[in-house]
Design a protein around this motif. Structure first.
Motif, PDB file in Angstrom:
ATOM      1  N   SER A  76       0.822  -1.220   0.000  1.00 39.12           N
ATOM      2  CA  SER A  76       0.000   0.000   0.000  1.00 39.12           C
ATOM      3  C   SER A  76       0.853   1.266   0.000  1.00 39.12           C
ATOM      4  O   SER A  76       0.474   2.278  -0.583  1.00 39.12           O
ATOM      5  CB  SER A  76      -0.925   0.005   1.216  1.00 39.12           C
ATOM      6  OG  SER A  76      -1.781  -1.116   1.163  1.00 39.12           O
ATOM      7  N   ASP A  95      -7.381  -0.870 -14.380  1.00 39.70           N
ATOM      8  CA  ASP A  95      -8.164  -1.142 -13.168  1.00 39.70           C
ATOM      9  C   ASP A  95      -8.775  -2.544 -13.231  1.00 39.70           C
ATOM     10  O   ASP A  95      -9.752  -2.770 -13.942  1.00 39.70           O
ATOM     11  CB  ASP A  95      -9.271  -0.082 -13.034  1.00 39.70           C
ATOM     12  CG  ASP A  95     -10.110  -0.288 -11.782  1.00 39.70           C
ATOM     13  OD1 ASP A  95      -9.725  -1.135 -10.935  1.00 39.70           O
ATOM     14  OD2 ASP A  95     -11.158   0.377 -11.652  1.00 39.70           O
ATOM     15  N   THR A  98      -9.901  -4.222  -6.599  1.00 42.44           N
ATOM     16  CA  THR A  98      -9.776  -3.372  -5.416  1.00 42.44           C
ATOM     17  C   THR A  98      -8.384  -2.764  -5.264  1.00 42.44           C
ATOM     18  O   THR A  98      -8.232  -1.583  -4.962  1.00 42.44           O
ATOM     19  CB  THR A  98     -10.086  -4.218  -4.167  1.00 42.44           C
ATOM     20  OG1 THR A  98     -11.340  -4.876  -4.376  1.00 42.44           O
ATOM     21  CG2 THR A  98     -10.165  -3.370  -2.917  1.00 42.44           C
ATOM     22  N   SER A 101      -7.625  -0.175  -7.827  1.00 42.38           N
ATOM     23  CA  SER A 101      -8.379   1.051  -7.514  1.00 42.38           C
ATOM     24  C   SER A 101      -7.688   1.837  -6.412  1.00 42.38           C
ATOM     25  O   SER A 101      -7.669   3.081  -6.435  1.00 42.38           O
ATOM     26  CB  SER A 101      -9.789   0.734  -7.039  1.00 42.38           C
ATOM     27  OG  SER A 101     -10.404  -0.133  -7.922  1.00 42.38           O
ATOM     28  N   LYS A 102      -7.130   1.118  -5.453  1.00 42.19           N
ATOM     29  CA  LYS A 102      -6.437   1.823  -4.370  1.00 42.19           C
ATOM     30  C   LYS A 102      -5.170   2.500  -4.893  1.00 42.19           C
ATOM     31  O   LYS A 102      -4.828   3.610  -4.472  1.00 42.19           O
ATOM     32  CB  LYS A 102      -6.116   0.851  -3.226  1.00 42.19           C
ATOM     33  CG  LYS A 102      -7.372   0.432  -2.482  1.00 42.19           C
ATOM     34  CD  LYS A 102      -7.064  -0.242  -1.165  1.00 42.19           C
ATOM     35  CE  LYS A 102      -8.365  -0.425  -0.386  1.00 42.19           C
ATOM     36  NZ  LYS A 102      -8.231  -1.217   0.820  1.00 42.19           N
ATOM     37  N   ILE A 104      -4.789   3.601  -7.906  1.00 46.28           N
ATOM     38  CA  ILE A 104      -5.285   4.731  -8.707  1.00 46.28           C
ATOM     39  C   ILE A 104      -5.624   5.915  -7.806  1.00 46.28           C
ATOM     40  O   ILE A 104      -5.247   7.060  -8.072  1.00 46.28           O
ATOM     41  CB  ILE A 104      -6.517   4.283  -9.542  1.00 46.28           C
ATOM     42  CG1 ILE A 104      -6.060   3.342 -10.655  1.00 46.28           C
ATOM     43  CG2 ILE A 104      -7.304   5.481 -10.079  1.00 46.28           C
ATOM     44  CD1 ILE A 104      -7.168   2.542 -11.316  1.00 46.28           C
ATOM     45  N   LYS A 105      -6.287   5.623  -6.710  1.00 46.75           N
ATOM     46  CA  LYS A 105      -6.688   6.685  -5.781  1.00 46.75           C
ATOM     47  C   LYS A 105      -5.459   7.456  -5.274  1.00 46.75           C
ATOM     48  O   LYS A 105      -5.465   8.681  -5.212  1.00 46.75           O
ATOM     49  CB  LYS A 105      -7.444   6.047  -4.611  1.00 46.75           C
ATOM     50  CG  LYS A 105      -7.828   6.998  -3.512  1.00 46.75           C
ATOM     51  CD  LYS A 105      -8.777   6.333  -2.520  1.00 46.75           C
ATOM     52  CE  LYS A 105      -9.058   7.238  -1.337  1.00 46.75           C
ATOM     53  NZ  LYS A 105      -8.074   7.086  -0.254  1.00 46.75           N
ATOM     54  N   GLU A 106      -4.421   6.725  -4.930  1.00 42.07           N
ATOM     55  CA  GLU A 106      -3.208   7.380  -4.417  1.00 42.07           C
ATOM     56  C   GLU A 106      -2.537   8.220  -5.494  1.00 42.07           C
ATOM     57  O   GLU A 106      -2.016   9.304  -5.214  1.00 42.07           O
ATOM     58  CB  GLU A 106      -2.219   6.331  -3.907  1.00 42.07           C
ATOM     59  CG  GLU A 106      -2.679   5.589  -2.674  1.00 42.07           C
ATOM     60  CD  GLU A 106      -2.945   6.507  -1.495  1.00 42.07           C
ATOM     61  OE1 GLU A 106      -2.070   7.318  -1.149  1.00 42.07           O
ATOM     62  OE2 GLU A 106      -4.046   6.415  -0.927  1.00 42.07           O
ATOM     63  N   LYS A 108      -3.766   9.825  -7.942  1.00 40.11           N
ATOM     64  CA  LYS A 108      -4.501  11.038  -8.333  1.00 40.11           C
ATOM     65  C   LYS A 108      -3.987  12.285  -7.637  1.00 40.11           C
ATOM     66  O   LYS A 108      -4.151  13.388  -8.147  1.00 40.11           O
ATOM     67  CB  LYS A 108      -6.005  10.854  -8.088  1.00 40.11           C
ATOM     68  CG  LYS A 108      -6.647  10.013  -9.178  1.00 40.11           C
ATOM     69  CD  LYS A 108      -8.146   9.866  -8.977  1.00 40.11           C
ATOM     70  CE  LYS A 108      -8.745   9.092 -10.157  1.00 40.11           C
ATOM     71  NZ  LYS A 108     -10.083   8.574  -9.848  1.00 40.11           N
TER      72      LYS A 108
END
Ligand code: PMP
Length: 356
Positions: A76, A95, A98, A101-102, A104-106, A108
């Motif tokens: 992570s 993607d 899960t 996606s995590k 990707i979130k970071e 951004k």
């Protein structure tokens, strides 16, 4: 009763490794103290670190063009470190679940993230065909998740990309032969195929080190780890020692060729039990994307799934409950799971189907 541990991670370790660690625990190499008591700057630990790096180079075919480092914070933390160090402008992400996606979130927070392909629209049941990917010309890198631990999908092969290919291999690292030279960076949380949780193995092509913006803190810069051979600060010495033992074991049993063959055999046996069950057991995963590490399947009802999980645990097979976000059953059959464990599971599946 012999226990077979099907947990997704932390996961089963090879029995031979656990026994060796126990044997050496209080007295490593006749030094009179355990490896976890040794200084990270002393020769005992230096020997462990050098051996572990060499094992990984030998087993995985990692050339001198790459550095191998160990970084705390698990996979992570890499979700953030990768864009912090390497995202200049835009990056392409695929993607497939899960963990993608995590990641990707970071990313951004550090630049423009473009989704080159996804399987979200079909509940992450497959790996999108490379021919459909929309890669951009100016991406800093392309990020993929080689094995999707929760949804049970896995890349059967890898694409050739113009931008450096970065792979989260947390749940299939060193489970099969891979051409490392087609990647810019490979990372993996250690707790499935390598050893204890809490750190990530990072294999980074040397030309990618040193691109980091000046304001990134010391402990979050790849060059801090590559320059100091993972010894800038006190690394998780015991975890690295365990990875050393696991990679010794991998060499002893014949290397990645032999491990891949074992893994193919285990997965084939389990998928055959599903496919031959007349729909009693079913997997939502598309055939071309089936994971050989995490085999996800369902029974005809949730009641039967609960009953099945009770039976398996009574029979000494633990950790089979599917991830809380998807339910069902998940058998994680990483490198350390012997064929015998899968045979036992398949036998129980067949009996259960007959009786329920
Ligand atoms: N990526 C994948 C594919 C994973 O399976 C996991 C953990 N299950 C992670 C990332 C996160 O790893 P960690 O808990 O070490 O941060």
């Amino acid at each position: 009763m012999k226990i077979f541990n099907f947990n997704a991670g932390p996961a089963m370790m090879p029995a031979a490794v656990m026994e060796r660690a126990q044997k050496e625990f209080c007295n490593f190499n006749n030094t009179g103290c355990g490896i976890l008591e040794h200084s990270h700057r002393g020769s005992a630990f230096q020997g462990v670190l050098d051996k572990t790096n060499q094992n990984i180079r030998d087993l995985f075919g990692v050339s001198d063009a790459y550095d191998i480092v160990y970084i705390q914070g698990g996979a992570s933390m890499q979700f953030a470190m990768i864009p912090m160090n390497l995202l200049q402008g835009a990056a392409d992400y695929v993607d497939t679940g899960t963990w993608s996606s995590k990641a990707i979130k970071e990313a951004k927070g550090f630049g423009e993230v473009r989704i080159a392909a996804q399987s979200k629209d079909t509940q992450y049941d497959h790996i999108p065909a490379f021919s459909e990917w929309k890669l951009s010309d100016d991406a800093s890198y392309v990020h993929i998740t080689s094995n999707n631990t929760i949804y049970g999908t896995q890349y059967p092969s890898f694409p050739k990309t113009r931008a450096p290919l970065i792979a989260d291999m947390s749940s299939d690292i060193m489970s099969r032969r891979v051409d490392v030279s087609s990647f810019g960076l490979i990372y993996a949380g250690a707790q499935k195929n390598l050893g204890p949780s809490g750190l990530a193995l990072v294999i980074i092509r040397k030309d990618l080190v040193g691109r980091t913006p000046a304001n990134v803190p010391t402990m979050l810069r790849y060059e801090t780890y590559t320059r100091e051979n993972s010894l800038y600060n006190t690394p998780p010495t015991f975890a690295i020692y365990m990875i050393g033992l696991v990679t010794d074991w991998m060499k002893e049993i014949g290397g990645l060729g032999a491990i891949e063959k074992r893994n193919d055999e285990k997965a084939a046996l389990l998928y055959k039990a599903i496919d031959d069950s007349d729909g009693y057991f079913s997997t939502p995963v598309r055939k071309d994307s089936r994971s050989k590490m995490n085999v996800v399947f369902r029974l005809p009802s949730e009641e039967l799934e609960t009953k099945f999980l009770k039976r398996t645990s009574e029979a000494g097979m633990i950790g089979l409950k599917g991830h809380r976000s998807v339910g069902g059953v998940r058998a994680s059959i990483y490198n350390a799971m012997p064929l015998e464990g899968v045979q036992k599971l398949v036998e129980l599946m067949e009996n259960f189907r007959k009786n329920n």
